[in-house]
Design an enzyme around this catalytic site. Structure first.
Site, PDB file in Angstrom:
ATOM      1  CE1 TYR A   1     -29.076 -37.678  25.355  1.00  0.00           C
ATOM      2  CE2 TYR A   1     -27.096 -37.711  26.416  1.00  0.00           C
ATOM      3  CZ  TYR A   1     -28.237 -38.428  25.979  1.00  0.00           C
ATOM      4  OH  TYR A   1     -28.268 -39.775  26.116  1.00  0.00           O
TER       5      TYR A   1
ATOM      6  CG  HIS B   1     -30.820 -43.957  25.377  1.00  0.00           C
ATOM      7  ND1 HIS B   1     -30.899 -42.798  24.480  1.00  0.00           N
ATOM      8  CD2 HIS B   1     -29.983 -44.008  26.076  1.00  0.00           C
ATOM      9  CE1 HIS B   1     -30.038 -42.076  25.215  1.00  0.00           C
ATOM     10  NE2 HIS B   1     -29.551 -42.699  25.818  1.00  0.00           N
TER      11      HIS B   1
ATOM     12  CG  ASP C   1     -33.748 -42.182  22.724  1.00  0.00           C
ATOM     13  OD1 ASP C   1     -33.133 -41.356  23.414  1.00  0.00           O
ATOM     14  OD2 ASP C   1     -33.345 -43.097  22.332  1.00  0.00           O
TER      15      ASP C   1
END
Ligand code: HEM
Ligand SMILES: Cc1cc2nc3c(=O)[nH]c(=O)nc-3n(C[C@H](O)[C@H](O)[C@H](O)COP(=O)(O)O)c2cc1C
Length: 536
Positions: free
Chosen positions: A301, A418, A330
């Site tokens: 991330y 996700h 996403d």
């Protein structure tokens, strides 16, 4: 019924003094009516509290007599419950987190919710034991906590122990859905809510899997299928199977060994594990349990703080077993995960103000501190320059973005939404894959990058369908969280073996012997296309 409460209280007493209790049937001890419940709870509370106090005095009496280290009672702890004066007890020690609360990478709210109280249980389910030593300086230790443990903790703990001891043996687990059933039985309410949730109405969550039901095989017969080889290569790394464990945060919520158990199970079976940026154990502890030669991937991330991201990239580059970087694209913010919010975590992320009015918090604080909402396509070049290892963009949801990813010079994409946790009505990845293949062919881009896919994969046949449609590798998220929650490392091994068995059986019956034999000619996608055109 009061007797039940007393008996229950005795169980707690015996636990405090003699170690682990042997609870045979918690159900038999449970009250049947509301008033029974009050008696039960009162009696239970009385015994639990007195036993804990007695145990505390026994354990800590030398400390009570001796000023060093200092002993903090529950009452004293509760007087330090504000942002500027914030003490929290974790695993028998009291910390002054007044300054840390604002800097806590998981946001200020989680810390403030526990200000002035004991946070051992929630801390242990989210964080690795060694985290305190690395994140806090020793001067933040106020002293020892006198009142460690409380009745709520013990009650929940005992219920969990009971459901764990009643779960079926691994030999009775036949498919990945069986693991989910067990997980629903053994997980705490908030752990299950966190794992199982999708966003909004969970349409994408359901369709991710349903899409696989719209694809049928075109099996070939009279093929010599005596020898089946499921091995393949993902991002240049040889592996026993074309599937991998996808990144998932907080595996410790389900099992105390969390990602460590997943790493060991995956290593045992020669399967690649993708490690989340927000895994419950630190990255180096998870890579440390890898076997010699085992390969793992790192999921990134991108943090809003460039220095934080730079240090993660440095760790990634310097860790030999990490063979690929998966940048998640996403999650500009977390989806509206209502099931999760209905669980205990809602209080952590959606606070109220002093007058009890809700504070609007659309951009969830956890997401906004951990992820850079300003990340754009041009930034990808920056990462390309930071590593010579393969880079994959995880969370691509349309064909156009695959083409942009090719232009950006990455080595692969994961078609993923996700696991239905972010944008509801994002299309099922299998449908995007089916749309993608003709476009890549037409543009002469077939094989230009590796195409991974995840979301709703629960069977060996699902994996084969995706491979037929051009995927290089297939990821699974929840099934490994569920298998580790119920059975630890052995559960992970069993889940992998089930998938391997299903793959081999289905390849034989489909008339193929190796992964490279799988082609679009082995599947009928007409129903997927009809659904696409809105005719179903
Ligand atoms: C001494 C206490 C604590 C320390 C040193 C600490 C440290 C951290 C750190 C370093 C992170 C970033 C992610 C990671 O590397 O794991 C994090 C995330 C987080 N922490 Fe804590 N924490 C503490 C206490 C707590 C408590 C009491 C809670 C209770 C709810 C909590 C909830 C969270 C949450 C929800 C995240 C977000 C990451 C995720 O999604 O898993 N933390 N914490
Ligand atoms: C509880 C949970 C936590 C997750 N955490 C992460 C994460 O930290 N990083 C990430 O890129 N994806 C994360 N994912 C998404 C998975 O990597 C994967 O895309 C998704 O789970 C696939 O769907 P499936 O669960 O139906 O297999 C998470 C998914 C779940 C269910």
């Amino acid at each position: 019924m009061l007797t039940s409460g007393l008996r229950y209280g005795k169980q707690i007493l015996s636990r405090s003094f003699r170690g682990k209790p042997q609870i045979r049937s918690l159900g038999a001890l449970r009250p049947k009516s509301g008033s029974d419940y009050r008696h039960y709870k009162n009696a239970f509370g009385l015994f639990a509290v007195s036993s804990v106090v007695l145990a505390g005095i026994t354990v800590f009496s030398p400390l009570v007599l001796n000023d060093n280290p200092r002993v903090v009672s529950k009452k004293e702890l509760s007087t330090h419950s504000t942002e500027d004066d914030c003490w929290i007890s974790i695993n028998g020690k009291v910390y002054d987190l007044s300054g840390f609360a604002r800097k806590h990478p998981g946001g200020t709210n989680p810390i403030l919710k526990y200000a002035g109280s004991d946070a051992s249980r929630i801390f242990n389910s989210l964080h690795a034991p060694g985290l305190i030593a690395t994140a806090l300086t020793p001067d933040l230790v106020v002293g020892e906590y006198l009142d460690s443990g409380d009745e709520t903790t013990d009650l929940e703990e005992l219920e969990k122990q009971e459901s764990m001891s009643n779960k079926p043996p691994l030999s009775r687990i036949f498919n990945l859905n069986d693991f989910e059933k067990v997980a629903r039985q053994v997980l705490s309410e908030y752990a299950l809510a966190y794992y199982a949730t999708g966003s909004d109405d969970e349409v994408t969550l359901g369709e991710n899997h349903n899409a696989y039901h719209r694809v049928f095989f075109k099996p070939r017969v009279l093929v010599n299928v005596a020898q089946i080889d499921t091995s393949t290569s993902l991002l240049g790394t040889p592996t026993s199977v074309p599937f991998y464990v996808s990144a998932a945060a907080r595996a410790k919520l389900g099992h105390e060994d969390g990602e460590l158990a997943i790493a060991k199970g995956a290593g045992r079976e020669d399967v690649i594990q993708m490690i989340s940026t927000v895994a419950s154990y630190p990255l180096d502890e998870i890579t440390a349990v890898a076997r010699p030669g085992q390969s793992q991937w790192f999921q990134l991330y991108v943090n809003a703080d460039p220095e934080h991201t730079r240090s993660l990239m440095e760790k990634f580059n310097n860790t030999a077993c990490l063979k690929g970087l998966f940048i998640t694209v996403d999650t500009a913010c977390l989806g509206n995960r209502e099931t999760d919010r209905r669980g205990h975590f809602e209080e952590l992320s959606f606070p109220v103000d002093d007058e009890g009015f809700p504070v609007r918090n659309v951009a969830n604080s956890v997401a906004s501190s951990l992820m850079d909402t300003g990340l754009v396509w041009d930034d990808i070049a920056r990462f390309r320059a930071m590593t010579s290892k393969p880079i994959v963009l995880k969370g691509i949801q349309c064909v156009d973005d695959v083409l942009k990813a090719i232009d950006a010079g990455v080595d692969g994409v994961v078609l993923s939404n996700h696991g239905g946790r972010n944008l509801d009505f994002s299309p099922p990845p299998l449908q995007v894959l089916a749309d993608l293949q003709p476009v890549l062919k037409e543009k002469g881009l077939e094989g230009k990058i590796e195409i991974f896919i995840d979301g709703g994969v629960r069977r060996g046949t699902d994996i084969l369908k995706a491979l037929c449609l051009g995927a290089t590798g297939v990821g699974l998220g929840r099934p490994f969280l569920y298998s580790v929650s119920g059975y630890g490392e052995a559960g992970v091994v069993k889940a992998i073996q089930i998938l391997k068995d299903e793959l081999e059986i289905s390849m034989r019956l489909l008339g193929v012997t190796k992964i490279s034999d799988l082609t679009p000619e082995h599947v009928d996608v007409r129903q997927l296309r009809v659904a696409e055109a809105g005719k179903l």
